[in-house]
Scaffold this motif. Structure first.
Motif, PDB file in Angstrom:
ATOM      1  N   TYR B  33       0.839  -1.200   0.000  1.00  0.00           N
ATOM      2  CA  TYR B  33       0.000   0.000   0.000  1.00  0.00           C
ATOM      3  C   TYR B  33       0.877   1.253   0.000  1.00  0.00           C
ATOM      4  O   TYR B  33       1.935   1.280   0.624  1.00  0.00           O
ATOM      5  CB  TYR B  33      -0.861   0.053   1.258  1.00  0.00           C
ATOM      6  N   TYR B  35       0.409   5.383   1.034  1.00  0.00           N
ATOM      7  CA  TYR B  35      -0.405   6.403   1.675  1.00  0.00           C
ATOM      8  C   TYR B  35       0.358   7.725   1.636  1.00  0.00           C
ATOM      9  O   TYR B  35       1.575   7.757   1.482  1.00  0.00           O
ATOM     10  CB  TYR B  35      -0.677   6.051   3.149  1.00  0.00           C
ATOM     11  N   LEU B  43      -3.966  11.291   6.832  1.00  0.00           N
ATOM     12  CA  LEU B  43      -3.451  10.098   6.160  1.00  0.00           C
ATOM     13  C   LEU B  43      -4.427   9.675   5.069  1.00  0.00           C
ATOM     14  O   LEU B  43      -5.564   9.342   5.340  1.00  0.00           O
ATOM     15  CB  LEU B  43      -3.293   8.956   7.155  1.00  0.00           C
ATOM     16  N   PHE B  45      -5.148   7.122   1.694  1.00  0.00           N
ATOM     17  CA  PHE B  45      -4.807   5.953   0.882  1.00  0.00           C
ATOM     18  C   PHE B  45      -4.602   6.384  -0.563  1.00  0.00           C
ATOM     19  O   PHE B  45      -5.393   7.164  -1.109  1.00  0.00           O
ATOM     20  CB  PHE B  45      -5.923   4.931   0.984  1.00  0.00           C
ATOM     21  N   TYR B  48      -3.054   0.372  -3.979  1.00  0.00           N
ATOM     22  CA  TYR B  48      -2.900  -0.945  -3.351  1.00  0.00           C
ATOM     23  C   TYR B  48      -2.552  -1.965  -4.421  1.00  0.00           C
ATOM     24  O   TYR B  48      -3.195  -2.023  -5.477  1.00  0.00           O
ATOM     25  CB  TYR B  48      -4.209  -1.310  -2.657  1.00  0.00           C
ATOM     26  N   SER B  58      -7.773   3.708  -6.709  1.00  0.00           N
ATOM     27  CA  SER B  58      -8.883   4.611  -6.410  1.00  0.00           C
ATOM     28  C   SER B  58      -8.487   5.831  -5.586  1.00  0.00           C
ATOM     29  O   SER B  58      -9.201   6.835  -5.591  1.00  0.00           O
ATOM     30  CB  SER B  58      -9.998   3.844  -5.690  1.00  0.00           C
TER      31      SER B  58
END
Lengths: 116, 114
Positions: B33, B35, B43, B45, B48, B58
């Motif tokens: 991942y 971030y 934080l 995202f 992935y 996304s």
């Protein structure tokens, strides 16, 4: 969409007193819930998680958290605070129904300050 | 064993330049991942990777951001034509595959765009 709220930017506790850091969440399915801690200039460290089963989960450094489905909360607790617990704490959620993003959704973080 | 490593630890660049950030996950972890941590946004995202499956992009904020993972291990996050709002700490994490598994985070790369 999934979301996490940490309503307190900062929590101040005297050393030796119990501490609580609040977290509420929103997911469309059932949640996987996590707490992470970040010390200055360090990466995030995993503390504990709730997946299923017992609502009270225990983690590292004497921390525990209670999952409350009706209140959609996952508050972090410790019976007796230490000065070394002072750090930035993040609550995070992931929807286990497969409908959300694959990454974790984090709260804004809560600064925990333990006063000697 | 070794944890997640990231390089460089700090990167200062000029607006408009491209940057590449590297992540070495924990050996055997199939999930990786990225971030971003910034003062204004907390934080977030970004992307992935799971094994050889198509990545979940996304969270990428714009088409200037891209990432790849070679051989199911090392990953590179590329930011093209950097902007000042890209300044942040970029964190990489890895885990064994299962949505319920905890992610192990690297120390991050602090990116400053002048």
């Amino acid at each position: 969409a999934q979301s996490v709220a940490q309503p307190e930017d900062q929590v101040n506790v005297a050393e030796g007193n119990p501490l609580t850091v609040k977290c509420t969440y929103s997911v469309s399915g059932n949640p996987y819930l996590f707490w992470y801690v970040q010390y200055p200039n360090r990466g995030l460290q995993f503390l504990l998680k709730y997946i299923t089963g017992d609502n009270l989960v225990k983690g590292s450094y004497g921390f525990e958290a209670e999952f409350n489905k009706s209140q959609t909360s996952f508050h972090l607790k410790k019976p007796s605070a230490l000065v070394s617990d002072s750090a930035l704490y993040f609550c995070a959620v992931r929807d286990n129904s497969g409908g959300g993003a694959d990454g974790l959704t984090f709260g804004k973080g809560t600064h925990l300050i333990i006063q000697p | 064993g070794a944890g997640v490593s990231q390089s460089p630890s700090n990167k200062v660049t000029e607006k408009g330049k491209d940057v590449e950030l590297r992540c070495d996950p924990i050996s055997g972890h199939t999930a990786l991942y990225w971030y971003r941590q910034s003062l204004g946004q907390g934080l977030e995202f970004l992307i992935y990777f799971q094994g050889n499956s198509a990545p979940d992009k996304s969270g990428l904020p714009s088409d200037r951001f891209s990432a790849e993972r070679t051989g199911g291990s090392v990953s590179t996050l590329t930011i093209q034509r950097t902007q000042q709002e890209d300044s942040a700490v970029y964190l990489c994490a890895s885990s064994s595959y299962s949505p319920s598994n905890e992610q192990f985070f690297g120390p991050g790369t602090r990116l400053t765009v002048l």
